[in-house]
Design an enzyme around this catalytic site. Structure first.
Site, PDB file in Angstrom:
ATOM      1  N   ARG A 148       0.845  -1.194   0.000  1.00 32.11           N
ATOM      2  CA  ARG A 148       0.000   0.000   0.000  1.00 32.11           C
ATOM      3  C   ARG A 148       0.882   1.246   0.000  1.00 32.11           C
ATOM      4  NH1 ARG A 148      -3.096  -3.824   2.646  1.00 32.11           N
ATOM      5  NH2 ARG A 148      -4.861  -4.373   1.298  1.00 32.11           N
ATOM      6  N   ASP A 177       0.118  -6.825  -3.294  1.00 38.89           N
ATOM      7  CA  ASP A 177      -1.296  -6.574  -3.003  1.00 38.89           C
ATOM      8  C   ASP A 177      -1.917  -5.870  -4.200  1.00 38.89           C
ATOM      9  OD1 ASP A 177      -3.801  -6.099  -1.552  1.00 38.89           O
ATOM     10  OD2 ASP A 177      -2.620  -6.536   0.227  1.00 38.89           O
ATOM     11  N   HIS A 248      -6.511 -10.124  -3.621  1.00 37.11           N
ATOM     12  CA  HIS A 248      -5.533  -9.034  -3.479  1.00 37.11           C
ATOM     13  C   HIS A 248      -4.473  -9.131  -4.585  1.00 37.11           C
ATOM     14  CE1 HIS A 248      -7.083  -7.197   0.141  1.00 37.11           C
ATOM     15  NE2 HIS A 248      -7.202  -8.365   0.718  1.00 37.11           N
ATOM     16  N   ASP A 311      -6.471 -14.441   2.108  1.00 39.59           N
ATOM     17  CA  ASP A 311      -7.567 -13.694   2.749  1.00 39.59           C
ATOM     18  C   ASP A 311      -8.421 -12.952   1.723  1.00 39.59           C
ATOM     19  OD1 ASP A 311      -5.295 -12.058   2.238  1.00 39.59           O
ATOM     20  OD2 ASP A 311      -6.193 -10.466   3.420  1.00 39.59           O
ATOM     21  N   GLU A 312      -9.619 -12.646   2.136  1.00 41.01           N
ATOM     22  CA  GLU A 312     -10.490 -11.702   1.440  1.00 41.01           C
ATOM     23  C   GLU A 312     -10.534 -11.943  -0.070  1.00 41.01           C
ATOM     24  OE1 GLU A 312     -10.341  -7.907   4.413  1.00 41.01           O
ATOM     25  OE2 GLU A 312      -8.703  -8.032   2.974  1.00 41.01           O
ATOM     26  N   TRP A 378      -6.505 -13.943  11.956  1.00 41.77           N
ATOM     27  CA  TRP A 378      -6.609 -12.469  12.018  1.00 41.77           C
ATOM     28  C   TRP A 378      -8.019 -11.993  12.302  1.00 41.77           C
ATOM     29  CZ3 TRP A 378      -9.004  -8.990   8.447  1.00 41.77           C
ATOM     30  CH2 TRP A 378      -9.576  -9.588   7.326  1.00 41.77           C
ATOM     31  N   ASP A 405      -2.262  -1.082  13.028  1.00 41.63           N
ATOM     32  CA  ASP A 405      -2.668   0.028  12.159  1.00 41.63           C
ATOM     33  C   ASP A 405      -3.868   0.755  12.775  1.00 41.63           C
ATOM     34  OD1 ASP A 405      -4.165  -2.314  11.647  1.00 41.63           O
ATOM     35  OD2 ASP A 405      -4.615  -1.736   9.581  1.00 41.63           O
TER      36      ASP A 405
HETATM   37  C1  ACM Z   1      -5.967  -9.045   6.533  1.00 39.68           C
HETATM   38  O1  ACM Z   1      -5.926  -8.161   7.398  1.00 39.68           O
HETATM   39  N1  ACM Z   1      -6.705  -8.892   5.443  1.00 39.68           N
HETATM   40  C2  ACM Z   1      -5.237 -10.295   6.676  1.00 39.68           C
END
Ligand code: ACM
Ligand code: ZN
Length: 740
Positions: A148, A177, A248, A311-312, A378, A405
């Protein structure tokens, strides 16, 4: 000497004071008969020079040194076998550091560095002590997202120094990402020339729709990667690369559109969140590509673990892709979740063949875990618990305790991703979930703090986010559970902060923040309560926009009308030493009145219960202070306000909040009611605002007269596909009921 007065972080497993006082200065000599330990001495010297301006000389022949010379003796001690364990003994004329492994010697030297003063002095006396130390967990990790926002090689090395000085042994490097591909892959040069750049970046918070119109690029060459890995390895830090898949992946898709289901066009992503375009799981060339990439990655990183993300990953594209559907059919897979599992297992097989193991985020549990995978938990602790019960290794990194964060101050004056994770909460984290059986606990290898950098654009901000929270987590990971003690840690905070200064590092002072809280006072009144951990400063408070009228705070002030209050910390010389904390109050007929909630809010966003909805605080400002909202997950919201007597009203406003990327969606429908007796209710109006973002208001314009007002806000049952959090229950958030 009490252990807590020893200023060591993480606290060692055991420490006993001893007779003796060692004089440490630039004449001190480091002695070792083992050449291999010279490397450790050199690294110590590098830090000594950086912080104090000198190095010590080295000798392999202690017998040749004059008797009066003070020595730091590094020695192999095969009796200390445990990985990373060491002993450190301080006597009058010698400091002995011994271990059966060089990591132990390295950690002993890091401890010695903390026995030196937190100011730049050339000499000091170290009181006699015997430290016998070893870590509680084998995995002690810190993560850094360089996709990022990019971090230079120089800063990554500094980050690794910070890890090593806190006895962390794993650096999780998030290299790819949607917003950038940051590692050179020789076979696929477009990954960095195209995927390493985005045309522009979102300005401000997610959802702002403002862009900076400035290209943002950056990547590490393979030579630089090798340099960082060597640097970390010397400091006993293992580097775990993360190559994200199947989600991602926009930067990779922008570089090679054949990797996606729709074949593009794609562009390296310019905002944050979760994107539907992911690697196509039906196309064999996707796997060829990933195997080629991972082959180059494994050649660069000696780490046993390779992180493959997981993830996601939205399933939308796969549902409509002929190749993905064929893969599902050919392999008799149940659905797209099983396809994700197929994807991860196929990659795992490849990585296992090369003698390595995968780590994945806890979504890799969905559709069946790959046989040898380690799970990084997570989304809370449940993924970790589930994986341990399936006899898989686990690294705990639950958002609530480990996502640094999130902001550490309620008075935050810069944009963060949201959430509130103060120092004390990090310190209080226990990586072994209470629900595990004794035979399952050993699957928890340790824990890790994650630093995602959507809103973190420079090294100074990174340091601000990690310090002091990574110091707190280091103690969770290294020190024995029974010697962990928040008050003991608190005593060390002032010296820790001096040490950050000595390191030239930025850090957060949030621990000393002026804490302001809106509280209920007797007789349905609202108060503003203030406190600070600072021992030297006084709180001053003013009830207008003029700070000059401020007086010394003694007890919660009663809020009698709408308007601003503000407070600050003042030192002994009456100098203001904090930001002014401001609070706007909007008083109305509901303010302070009793509220009954039909469903409890989530424990994470419980505010002060029903009072939060009538505390006079409306969150129209840009910062979300989660303590001033009630958050519900999986239920509707229903609140009944008792106005105390029949009351005329013109409008009723329900103030709410939405942030879809955090799975917080507007209520689908809000129904307003009135009642004379609190038992039988008459409907006033139904309001909906389906596309609401951030702060929004459900307004009822039906005037009337009543003692009781009921508001029912309905949540979506499940988040629809194609939206962040698809398939999960949405959150709904409310901050205030306003009756005029
Ligand atoms: C994450 O925070 N998407 C692993
Ligand atoms: Zn596909």
């Amino acid at each position: 000497m009490a252990q807590t007065s020893l200023q060591l972080t993480p606290v060692p497993a055991s420490a006993q004071s001893q007779p003796g006082l060692f004089h440490f200065d630039d004449k001190t000599v480091i002695v070792s008969k083992s050449k291999k330990l010279y490397k450790e001495a050199d690294l110590f010297n590098d830090l000594l020079r950086q912080f104090y301006g000198y190095r010590l000389s080295l000798s392999t022949h202690p017998e040749k040194l004059p008797a009066h010379v003070n020595k730091i003796i590094l020695q192999d001690n095969p009796a200390i076998q445990e990985e990373d364990a060491y002993e450190l003994r301080v006597d009058d004329h010698s400091i002995q550091i011994s271990s059966g492994n060089s990591a132990g010697i390295f950690y002993g030297l890091q401890t010695l560095l903390q026995l030196l003063p937190p100011e730049k002095l050339t000499a000091c006396d170290i009181a006699g002590i015997l430290i016998k130390d070893k870590p509680r967990f084998t995995y002690r990790g810190m993560h850094l997202d360089v996709a990022r926002h990019f971090s230079s090689v120089a800063f990554v090395k500094k980050y690794i120094d910070y890890l090593a000085m806190h006895k962390y042994n794993n650096f999780h490097w998030h290299l790819t990402d949607d917003q950038g591909w940051r590692i050179e892959i020789k076979k696929y040069p477009l990954l960095t020339s195209v995927g390493g750049c985005r045309a522009q970046t979102l300005v401000g918070r997610y959802g702002s729709d403002l862009y900076d119109n400035t290209p943002y690029c950056g990547f590490y060459t393979q030579e630089q990667i090798k340099e960082v890995v060597a640097y970390a390895t010397a400091r006993h830090v293992n580097v775990i690369p993360e190559i994200e898949m199947p989600g991602h992946a926009m930067a990779a898709l922008a570089s090679y559109p054949y990797l996606g289901c729709t074949k593009g066009p794609y562009k390296t992503f310019e905002t944050w969140g979760v994107i539907e375009d992911v690697f196509c799981a039906g196309n064999d060339s996707t796997f060829q590509f990933l195997e080629d990439v991972l082959t180059e990655v494994m050649a660069l990183f000696p780490s046993k673990y390779i992180h493959i993300g997981g993830d996601e990953c939205p399933k939308e594209r796969w549902k409509h892709c002929v190749q993905c559907q064929k893969r599902i059919k050919d392999n008799h897979l149940k659905d797209e979740f099983a396809l994700q599992s197929y994807f991860i297992q196929r990659i795992e097989k490849f990585i296992n063949q090369k003698g390595r193991s995968i780590i994945g985020w806890d979504e890799i549990l969905e559709g069946g875990l790959a046989p040898n995978a380690t799970v990084m938990s997570w989304r809370g602790e449940s993924g970790g618990i589930e994986a341990a019960k399936q006899k898989h290794n686990v690294i705990m990194t639950p958002g609530e305790w480990c996502y640094i964060d999130h902001s550490q101050s309620l008075n935050e004056d810069s944009v963060t991703i949201g959430g509130y994770l103060p120092l004390e909460k990090v310190y209080g984290y226990e990586p072994i979930p209470a629900s595990l059986q004794p035979g399952e606990m050993h699957y928890i290898l340790g824990a890790q703090a994650n630093l995602w950098t959507e809103y973190i654009t420079n090294p100074s901000k990174i340091e601000y986010m990690i310090f002091p929270r990574m110091s707190a987590l280091s103690e969770v990971l290294w020190s024995p559970k029974e010697s962990r003690n928040w008050e003991g840690f608190e005593e060390r905070i002032p010296q820790l902060m001096k040490r950050y200064k000595l390191w030239g590092a930025n850090y957060s002072n949030a621990y000393y923040d002026l804490q302001a809280k809106v509280v209920p006072l007797p007789k349905d009144k609202i108060g503003w309560s203030l406190s600070t951990k600072s021992k030297n400063d006084k709180i001053i408070v003013a009830n207008s926009e003029s700070q000059a009228t401020a007086t010394i705070y003694t007890e919660p002030v009663e809020i009698k009308k709408s308007g601003f209050w503000q407070a600050a910390l003042q030192d002994e010389n009456k100098k203001i030493v904090s930001n002014w904390v401001k609070q706007q109050f909007l008083l109305n007929k509901a303010s302070g009145k009793p509220v009954v909630l039909t469903y409890p809010p989530s424990a994470k966003y419980a505010g002060s219960g029903g009072f939060t909805l009538v505390d006079g605080v409306v969150n129209t400002m840009g910062m979300s202070k989660s303590s001033q909202f009630l958050g519900f997950n999986g239920s509707d919201m229903e609140a009944i306000v008792d106005l105390g007597a029949d009351t005329d009203f013109q409008t009723i406003n329900l103030h709410a909040f939405a942030q879809p990327d955090s799975w917080i969606y507007p209520a689908t429908e809000v129904i307003f009611y009135k009642s004379e007796d609190g038992v039988s209710f008459t409907q006033l109006a139904t309001v909906s605002l389906p596309d609401a973002r951030r702060n929004h208001i459900f307004q009822c314009n039906q005037a009337g007269k009543a003692r009781y007002i009921k508001i029912k806000a309905l949540a979506m049952k499940l988040i629809p596909s194609g939206m962040a959090g698809a398939g999960y229950r949405p959150w709904i958030f409310f901050d205030e009921i306003e009756i005029n």
